[in-house]
Every structure is written in C-alpha cells, then in structure tokens.
Design an enzyme around this catalytic site. Structure first.
Site, short mmCIF file in Angstrom:
data_model
loop_
_atom_site.label_atom_id
_atom_site.label_comp_id
_atom_site.label_asym_id
_atom_site.label_seq_id
_atom_site.Cartn_x
_atom_site.Cartn_y
_atom_site.Cartn_z
N LYS A 122 0.98 -1.00 -0.09
CA LYS A 122 -0.01 -0.04 0.03
C LYS A 122 1.07 1.24 -0.04
CE LYS A 122 -4.26 1.25 -0.12
NZ LYS A 122 -5.52 0.28 -0.40
N ASP A 162 -6.78 4.32 -4.65
CA ASP A 162 -7.45 4.42 -3.47
C ASP A 162 -8.17 5.52 -3.19
OD1 ASP A 162 -7.96 2.26 -0.93
OD2 ASP A 162 -7.37 4.11 -0.16
P1 NAP Z 1 -12.67 7.98 -3.04
O1 NAP Z 1 -13.31 7.62 -4.68
O2 NAP Z 1 -11.55 8.74 -2.81
O3 NAP Z 1 -13.92 8.24 -2.26
C1 NAP Z 1 -13.79 8.37 -0.85
C2 NAP Z 1 -15.12 8.57 -0.37
O4 NAP Z 1 -15.33 8.60 1.07
C3 NAP Z 1 -15.40 10.20 -0.60
O5 NAP Z 1 -17.12 10.39 -0.84
C4 NAP Z 1 -15.01 11.02 0.66
O6 NAP Z 1 -15.68 12.07 0.69
C5 NAP Z 1 -15.25 9.85 1.48
N1 NAP Z 1 -14.45 10.00 2.68
C6 NAP Z 1 -12.94 10.00 2.63
N2 NAP Z 1 -12.49 10.23 3.90
C7 NAP Z 1 -13.55 10.47 4.92
C8 NAP Z 1 -13.67 10.84 6.18
N3 NAP Z 1 -12.44 10.96 6.76
N4 NAP Z 1 -14.84 11.13 6.54
C9 NAP Z 1 -15.93 11.13 5.86
N5 NAP Z 1 -16.05 10.61 4.42
C10 NAP Z 1 -14.74 10.41 3.85
O7 NAP Z 1 -12.12 6.43 -2.52
P2 NAP Z 1 -12.61 4.97 -2.85
O8 NAP Z 1 -11.62 4.34 -3.99
O9 NAP Z 1 -14.21 5.04 -3.07
O10 NAP Z 1 -12.22 4.30 -1.42
C11 NAP Z 1 -13.16 4.29 -0.24
C12 NAP Z 1 -12.86 3.08 0.77
O11 NAP Z 1 -12.83 1.83 0.13
C13 NAP Z 1 -11.55 3.16 1.24
O12 NAP Z 1 -11.77 2.58 2.68
C14 NAP Z 1 -10.79 2.25 0.47
O13 NAP Z 1 -9.33 1.96 0.95
C15 NAP Z 1 -11.47 1.17 0.18
N6 NAP Z 1 -11.28 0.31 -1.15
C16 NAP Z 1 -11.21 0.81 -2.26
C17 NAP Z 1 -11.03 0.25 -3.30
C18 NAP Z 1 -11.03 0.62 -4.70
O14 NAP Z 1 -10.77 0.11 -5.77
N7 NAP Z 1 -10.85 2.16 -5.05
C19 NAP Z 1 -10.83 -1.26 -3.32
C20 NAP Z 1 -10.78 -1.74 -1.87
C21 NAP Z 1 -11.22 -0.97 -0.94
P3 NAP Z 1 -14.96 13.33 0.56
O15 NAP Z 1 -15.04 13.68 -0.97
O16 NAP Z 1 -15.79 14.47 1.35
O17 NAP Z 1 -13.53 13.40 1.25
#
Ligand code: NAP
Length: 447
Positions: free
Chosen positions: A129, A169
């Site tokens: 990561k 991520d």
């Molecule tokens: P992303 O596209 O950047 O979206 C993140 C979302 O979560 C946004 O709506 C953001 O809101 C919100 N968020 C982030 N930090 C926050 C906080 N401290 N409090 C409240 N809301 C918060 O990211 P993503 O890829 O969807 O990832 C979301 C989660 O899934 C993470 O835990 C990541 O590790 C996990 N994940 C992702 C993948 C992948 O393929 N992308 C795979 C496995 C797991 P704001 O815009 O207001 O910050």
C-alpha cells in the site's frame, strides 16, 4: 488463558511496542491476531517457525519527500510512502491513497489488511500500500499532475510488473493513475502497462476495474443474504461515501432491484426517498468533481443534512464505503434497533471493533472489508494478466468477478464452519487468508 492465546497476546504486545503511535495498525493487527489462536493449536508448525510475527513485519517500508510547485508558484512539500508488506504469493499489490490524514500507520494498516484480502482472491498477488499526505481536493488539474509526477519520480525505482504494482484508493482515480503512469513511462522509456492498475481501457486498463470493488461488495452481500434465505431485491439500503466504491455499489444495488436512499461525503448526507439517481451522482462526482450538495440542484425534493450521520437513517442493509472507523458502536446499535439485518464493508476497516462486536453479538450478517471489497484488487490482478499478454481486446467479464466474490464468500463460510463459528465472516476471512500466505512463507524458509 490457553498457552496459544497467551502466546498471541505476548506477540501483539511486542509488535505494538515495535510500532508505537500507529493506532490503526494496532487495531487491524488486534482484529486478526485474536482470531488466530485456534490456528496455532491445529498448526504447531506456524508457531515453531514464528510465522505470525514474520507475517506482521512489513518486508520493506519506503518514506520519501515529494516536492512540487502550486499554481501560485509556491513550493509545497508532502510525504510519500510505499509499504512492501508481503510477497509470499506474488508481487506486492495494493493501492495508493492521497489524503491529508495519511501517516505511516495508515499505510501499514492498509497493507496488512491487503495481505489477507489478496490471499482470499486465490490470485498470485502479494500485498502493499502507499500514498501521500497530499489533499487533491481543491487543487487544480495542473497541481494534481505536478504532484503525481513528483511522486512517481521517486516511486518509479521501487515498482515493476514483477516487483510491486500500485493502483488507486482514496483520492487516486483514473486521472491520477494516468499522470502517474505517464511519468513512469517517461522516466523509464518503457511501455510497461503491468506496472500499475486502474488504467483507462484505452491504454491498458479493463472496463470492469472501475466498477469492480463496488459491484463485488454487492455480490458478497447477496451471498450473505442468501445464507439467511433472503435477497437484496426490494431491500432499502444506505451507502456511505460517494467515491469510486460507493458509486458502483449504488449502481449495482439499483440494477438488482434494491433501493439506495442515502449516501454521503465528509460534509454531509443526501437522502432521496425515491432512490438516489445514479446518473446524477456519477455526473456530479466523476465529471463535475463537485460536492454532494449539488444533487439537490438536479433533484430538489431530496434532503441534504450538513454534517449528518448516515447511520441514523433506517435501512435493511448498510454499506460503509467511505473510510476507516466511520461506523461506531452507537451507530451499530441504532442500525439494529431500526431493523438493519446486514452490514457489508466496501471501505477498509470502516466499523470500529466495538461496532463489529455488536453486529456479531446480534447475529447480524457482517461482511468484513478484506473479504467483501476484494473485487477491486481481484480485477486488478486480471488487468495485470491482460497486460502480460500484450493482447488488446482482451476483456474480463462481470461473470468472472461474480465467480471470484462467490468463491471468497464460500472460503469464509467453510473456514468459519471448520473452526466452529459458522456465519462468522471475520474468523473465516482471517484464517483462510492467513493459511494461504503462511504456507507459502513456510515453504520459503527464513527469508
Ligand atoms: P474515493 O473515490 O476517494 O472516495 C472516498 C469517499 O469517502 C468520498 O466520498 C469521501 O468524501 C469519503 N471520505 C473519505 N474520507 C472521509 C472521512 N474522513 N470522513 C468521511 N468521508 C470520507 O475512494 P474509494 O476508492 O471509493 O475508497 C473508499 C474506501 O474503499 C476506502 O476505505 C478504500 O481503502 C476502500 N477500497 C477501495 C478500493 C478501490 O478499488 N478504490 C478497493 C478496496 C477498498 P470527501 O470527498 O468529502 O472526502
């Protein structure tokens, strides 16, 4: 306390002492280690070879300076990270996170979780990561590009298609992957597509990757509900976040007949009792790069609650898809009181340990992220295979993702059953993932 339980406690204390000030890493460790005691009783060879401690120490941790120039001409300095956690079953593999709250502890917790997740997919991928404490929010496109180029100017020497393969991520989507890959290609003078995943389909990516984590979470939830002899169709759902994972979980939920009435961002919650309009959400978040408040411009009947708590909204199934520790014990109790029957994690470690205990004590179907959100990394591994063939027009289907998610679900159920806790996906995921990595580590000896 049994001899094995006491060995695990001593080990946990030793690892915490070696990694001070990293509460998220300690939390992830604790959650895994407390489920491994019965494994030691059945596999004394793991204890003899000190496999658990071996597995809890990252193989390599890289920290670097990322200088870049903002649009006003000021020099900004951020800190970059890449954790090479475990390469027993394949090259290091895991996303990059750009968020101001990123620390070495965040990186280590995510890379540790990734070890088990990647093993559960059954594919040949180790764990890693990385990321930076850079906040892409409010930055211009040119600033994001300059940051990504500077970040890759250091990272490039540590990655490779057989060494370490990053992806996206939080804060890293197709735009950032484009800038990162572009800089890698420029520095190395090599078109090495398999060095990074999450690419656009036009230059080495797969169509399914963008949707894979969210779709996979829904497939996992469907499999959990089938065990309870029910289904997602006609269920009311809430999904936290409105990023990559949340959007495609919402899209898939609607397509199978569920009704998602709320999602969120870090400023507030949007509620649409008619069911959220996914086209509007994708327009706002992916094209306009706007905030969720803009949803009301398109759908004035929707309600926006600034700083609202999404877990206060009654639902049948909850999908935490934003970030770690976003769902607390009081939220878990409230969800259950209001009739929630299942919780399936799209984010990594979104439920606190106290919340997880509430779900397990109340026989709520609870799918931990390391199993439920593995669809993204699984499709990334397929993207790596696709890149290795150098064959364009090679596409992985949704059916393959569905098979992988159902296979993960099956492994979790069978392992939980084998260890006497049927229906406990935490135990099932941890032990099934651990055994695959531990057996490879045993085979390699002391390296
Ligand atoms: P992303 O596209 O950047 O979206 C993140 C979302 O979560 C946004 O709506 C953001 O809101 C919100 N968020 C982030 N930090 C926050 C906080 N401290 N409090 C409240 N809301 C918060 O990211 P993503 O890829 O969807 O990832 C979301 C989660 O899934 C993470 O835990 C990541 O590790 C996990 N994940 C992702 C993948 C992948 O393929 N992308 C795979 C496995 C797991 P704001 O815009 O207001 O910050």
């Amino acid at each position: 306390m049994s001899k094995d339980a006491s060995a695990i406690t001593t080990l946990y204390d030793r690892i915490v002492a070696r990694n001070p000030g990293e509460p998220e890493f300690h939390q992830a460790l604790h959650e895994v280690l407390e489920t491994l005691t019965p494994v030691l009783a059945r596999h004394p060879e793991y204890q003899r070879h000190n496999i658990i401690e071996h597995l809890c120490e990252p193989e390599r941790q890289i920290i670097f300076r990322v200088p870049w120039q903002d649009d006003a001409g000021q020099i900004q300095i951020n800190r970059g990270f890449r954790i090479n956690f475990n390469s027993a079953i394949g090259p290091y593999k895991g996303g990059l996170r750009f968020h101001p709250a990123v620390t070495i502890g965040t990186m280590k917790f995510l890379a540790f979780e990734q070890t088990f997740k990647n093993a559960l997919t059954g594919l040949p991928i180790g764990s890693g990561k990385g990321g930076a404490d850079f906040d892409p929010k409010g930055k211009s496109d040119a600033e994001v590009m300059r940051f990504c180029q500077s970040f890759m100017t250091e990272l490039y020497r540590h990655i490779g298609d057989s060494t370490d393969v990053p992806a996206g991520d939080i804060g890293v989507g197709t735009r950032e992957i484009g800038y990162l890959f572009g800089q890698y290609k420029r520095i190395t003078n090599r078109y090495e597509s398999g060095v990074i995943t999450g690419k656009s389909p036009g230059w080495g990516g797969t169509v399914i990757r963008k949707k894979a984590t969210g779709y996979g979470v829904v497939y996992f939830a469907e499999a959990m509900l089938a065990m309870k002899e029910t289904e997602l169709c006609n269920k009311t759902c809430v999904v936290s976040g409105s990023g990559n994972v949340a959007l495609y979980a919402i899209e898939k939920l609607h397509s199978i007949g569920a009704r998602v009435i709320a999602c969120s961002d870090s400023d507030g919650v949007i509620i649409d009792e008619n069911g959220l309009d996914i086209k509007t959400l994708i327009q706002i978040k992916e094209q306009d790069r706007d905030r969720l408040t803009a949803y009301r411009d398109h759908h004035p009947h929707a309600e926006y609650i600034k700083n609202g708590n999404i877990w206060d909204i009654p639902c049948d199934v909850a999908f935490p898809c934003a970030t770690q520790n976003e769902l607390h014990e009081k939220d878990a109790n409230k969800l259950i009181q209001q009739g929630c029957i299942a919780v399936c994690e799209g984010a990594n470690m979104p439920c606190t340990p106290e919340a997880v205990a509430v779900f397990l004590d109340n026989q709520i179907a609870y799918g931990p992220g390391k199993a439920a959100n593995a669809g993204g990394v699984a499709s990334s591994a397929l993207e790596m295979q696709h890149n290795a063939t150098r064959h364009s027009g090679f596409e992985y289907s949704e059916e393959r993702l569905y098979e992988i998610m159902n296979n993960i679900h099956r492994q979790c159920c069978q392992t939980a059953e084998e260890f006497g806790v049927p229906g406990n996906y935490v135990v099932g995921a941890n032990i099934a993932g651990f055994r695959r990595v531990a057996d490879a580590m045993l085979a390699f000896g002391v390296i």
